[in-house]
Write a protein that holds these residues in place. Structure first.
Motif, PDB file in Angstrom:
ATOM      1  N   UNK A  61       0.823  -1.208   0.000  1.00 52.81           N
ATOM      2  CA  UNK A  61       0.000   0.000   0.000  1.00 52.81           C
ATOM      3  C   UNK A  61       0.856   1.257   0.000  1.00 52.81           C
ATOM      4  N   UNK A  62       2.008   1.212   0.682  1.00 52.60           N
ATOM      5  CA  UNK A  62       2.854   2.396   0.750  1.00 52.60           C
ATOM      6  C   UNK A  62       3.461   2.727  -0.609  1.00 52.60           C
ATOM      7  N   UNK A  63       3.855   1.704  -1.357  1.00 52.87           N
ATOM      8  CA  UNK A  63       4.397   1.952  -2.695  1.00 52.87           C
ATOM      9  C   UNK A  63       3.319   2.493  -3.620  1.00 52.87           C
ATOM     10  N   UNK A  64       2.121   1.919  -3.535  1.00 52.21           N
ATOM     11  CA  UNK A  64       1.027   2.395  -4.378  1.00 52.21           C
ATOM     12  C   UNK A  64       0.657   3.830  -4.032  1.00 52.21           C
ATOM     13  N   UNK A  65       0.734   4.180  -2.740  1.00 53.18           N
ATOM     14  CA  UNK A  65       0.375   5.534  -2.319  1.00 53.18           C
ATOM     15  C   UNK A  65       1.290   6.574  -2.944  1.00 53.18           C
ATOM     16  N   UNK A  66       2.529   6.213  -3.192  1.00 55.98           N
ATOM     17  CA  UNK A  66       3.450   7.170  -3.802  1.00 55.98           C
ATOM     18  C   UNK A  66       2.990   7.557  -5.191  1.00 55.98           C
ATOM     19  N   UNK A  67       2.527   6.569  -5.959  1.00 52.49           N
ATOM     20  CA  UNK A  67       2.087   6.863  -7.321  1.00 52.49           C
ATOM     21  C   UNK A  67       0.716   7.523  -7.343  1.00 52.49           C
ATOM     22  N   UNK A  68      -0.159   7.126  -6.426  1.00 56.49           N
ATOM     23  CA  UNK A  68      -1.501   7.703  -6.413  1.00 56.49           C
ATOM     24  C   UNK A  68      -1.462   9.138  -5.895  1.00 56.49           C
ATOM     25  N   UNK A  69      -0.931   9.320  -4.685  1.00 53.73           N
ATOM     26  CA  UNK A  69      -0.898  10.658  -4.098  1.00 53.73           C
ATOM     27  C   UNK A  69       0.074  11.568  -4.843  1.00 53.73           C
ATOM     28  N   UNK A  70       1.254  11.040  -5.180  1.00 53.22           N
ATOM     29  CA  UNK A  70       2.227  11.851  -5.901  1.00 53.22           C
ATOM     30  C   UNK A  70       1.729  12.268  -7.268  1.00 53.22           C
ATOM     31  N   UNK A  71       1.084  11.342  -7.977  1.00 50.40           N
ATOM     32  CA  UNK A  71       0.554  11.671  -9.289  1.00 50.40           C
ATOM     33  C   UNK A  71      -0.559  12.704  -9.210  1.00 50.40           C
ATOM     34  N   UNK A  72      -1.444  12.540  -8.221  1.00 53.49           N
ATOM     35  CA  UNK A  72      -2.536  13.499  -8.063  1.00 53.49           C
ATOM     36  C   UNK A  72      -2.007  14.886  -7.696  1.00 53.49           C
ATOM     37  N   UNK A 108       6.396   6.043   0.523  1.00 51.20           N
ATOM     38  CA  UNK A 108       7.411   5.148  -0.029  1.00 51.20           C
ATOM     39  C   UNK A 108       8.664   5.138   0.847  1.00 51.20           C
ATOM     40  N   UNK A 109       8.922   6.247   1.550  1.00 53.74           N
ATOM     41  CA  UNK A 109      10.055   6.276   2.489  1.00 53.74           C
ATOM     42  C   UNK A 109       9.820   5.303   3.636  1.00 53.74           C
ATOM     43  N   UNK A 110       8.583   5.194   4.094  1.00 54.75           N
ATOM     44  CA  UNK A 110       8.266   4.274   5.177  1.00 54.75           C
ATOM     45  C   UNK A 110       8.403   2.822   4.750  1.00 54.75           C
ATOM     46  N   UNK A 111       8.395   2.577   3.431  1.00 52.89           N
ATOM     47  CA  UNK A 111       8.530   1.214   2.928  1.00 52.89           C
ATOM     48  C   UNK A 111       9.982   0.753   2.918  1.00 52.89           C
ATOM     49  N   UNK A 112      10.903   1.687   2.918  1.00 51.95           N
ATOM     50  CA  UNK A 112      12.325   1.352   2.824  1.00 51.95           C
ATOM     51  C   UNK A 112      12.764   0.573   4.059  1.00 51.95           C
ATOM     52  N   UNK A 113      13.528  -0.479   3.834  1.00 46.89           N
ATOM     53  CA  UNK A 113      14.008  -1.272   4.963  1.00 46.89           C
ATOM     54  C   UNK A 113      14.909  -0.484   5.891  1.00 46.89           C
ATOM     55  N   UNK A 114      15.736   0.404   5.336  1.00 43.85           N
ATOM     56  CA  UNK A 114      16.631   1.254   6.129  1.00 43.85           C
ATOM     57  C   UNK A 114      16.385   2.704   5.734  1.00 43.85           C
ATOM     58  N   UNK A 115      15.376   3.333   6.350  1.00 44.27           N
ATOM     59  CA  UNK A 115      14.975   4.689   5.938  1.00 44.27           C
ATOM     60  C   UNK A 115      16.095   5.712   5.976  1.00 44.27           C
ATOM     61  N   UNK A 116      17.063   5.545   6.888  1.00 48.10           N
ATOM     62  CA  UNK A 116      18.132   6.532   7.002  1.00 48.10           C
ATOM     63  C   UNK A 116      19.049   6.531   5.777  1.00 48.10           C
ATOM     64  N   UNK A 117      18.934   5.525   4.951  1.00 44.81           N
ATOM     65  CA  UNK A 117      19.745   5.467   3.734  1.00 44.81           C
ATOM     66  C   UNK A 117      19.000   6.020   2.515  1.00 44.81           C
ATOM     67  N   UNK A 118      17.872   6.637   2.760  1.00 45.78           N
ATOM     68  CA  UNK A 118      17.072   7.160   1.651  1.00 45.78           C
ATOM     69  C   UNK A 118      17.831   8.200   0.837  1.00 45.78           C
ATOM     70  N   UNK A 119      18.815   8.853   1.447  1.00 47.07           N
ATOM     71  CA  UNK A 119      19.590   9.865   0.743  1.00 47.07           C
ATOM     72  C   UNK A 119      20.299   9.283  -0.474  1.00 47.07           C
ATOM     73  N   UNK A 120      20.530   7.960  -0.442  1.00 44.74           N
ATOM     74  CA  UNK A 120      21.225   7.319  -1.558  1.00 44.74           C
ATOM     75  C   UNK A 120      20.429   7.355  -2.852  1.00 44.74           C
ATOM     76  N   UNK A 121      19.138   7.651  -2.760  1.00 43.76           N
ATOM     77  CA  UNK A 121      18.320   7.683  -3.964  1.00 43.76           C
ATOM     78  C   UNK A 121      18.759   8.801  -4.906  1.00 43.76           C
TER      79      UNK A 121
END
Length: 208
Positions: A61-72, A108-121
């Motif tokens: 659901x978190x991954x889908x929310x990124x495309x739904x909310x982000x797209x809207x 989608x950040x909450x879906x990441x296994x190690x959120x503190x590494x999100x900067x790597x994106x």
């Protein structure tokens, strides 16, 4: 030893099951000899050493929310500019669109296994559409805030800031479309029409 650490491939024969469990032509499917099969796949499946993986039947659901909310949200920013909105209504549209994009990225950040590494994106914009999406999201956030403030004060520069925000929003949602297009595990998405479909869906959501 290195030889003993290599995974050995074995083959499982076709077994009856649901249509979605159908195997490639030839009646066989590759699997790793490691004790265990993928749940829901009759006749065995591709597994690896360690915990047995699970079959993804649906999106998180978190991954889908990124495309739904982000797209809207991106669509709302674009529609606000194209429609010629001015003043406080335009400011509200920019802030609402930015909030939706933020909700999607947070999900989608909450879906990441190690959120503190999100900067790597942000490290690989040359080849990664996910990196491009993240960068476009930042640019969109900056210009949307500026545009909202300028529209609230009825500044002459509000239109220019809004146009830049709309371009960033378009880049953001197009990147999302390319992310889906690159999903090798879902053949139905690997068509040239996917990015255009995601952009069109975003615009409809933003206008609706």
């Amino acid at each position: 030893s290195r030889a003993s650490s290599k995974k050995r491939w074995i083959w499982h024969e076709r077994a009856p099951g649901r249509p979605e469990d159908a195997m490639p032509a030839g009646g066989t499917r590759p699997a790793l000899a490691s004790g265990g099969v993928i749940p829901g796949w009759p006749g065995g499946g591709l597994v690896s050493y360690g915990p047995t993986p699970w079959v993804q039947r649906h999106w998180d659901l978190r991954a889908a929310a990124n495309f739904v909310a982000g797209g809207a949200g991106a669509g709302l920013v674009i529609v606000a500019v194209v429609s010629g909105a001015r003043g406080v209504p335009a400011s509200i549209a920019f802030l609402a669109g930015l909030a939706l994009v933020g909700v999607g990225l947070l999900a989608v950040w909450l879906e990441i296994g190690r959120p503190l590494r999100a900067i790597n994106v942000f490290r690989n914009p040359r080849t990664s559409w996910m990196s491009r999406e993240a960068i476009a999201g930042l640019v969109l956030g900056a210009f949307a805030l500026v545009a909202a403030a300028l529209h609230a004060t009825e500044s002459a520069a509000a239109a220019a800031a809004g146009a830049l925000a709309a371009l960033a929003a378009l880049a953001f949602v197009y990147s999302q479309g390319r992310i889906l297009h690159a999903a090798k595990g879902i053949p139905g998405w690997r068509t040239a029409a996917t990015p255009a479909l995601i952009v069109a869906t975003s615009l409809v959501e933003g206008a609706g």
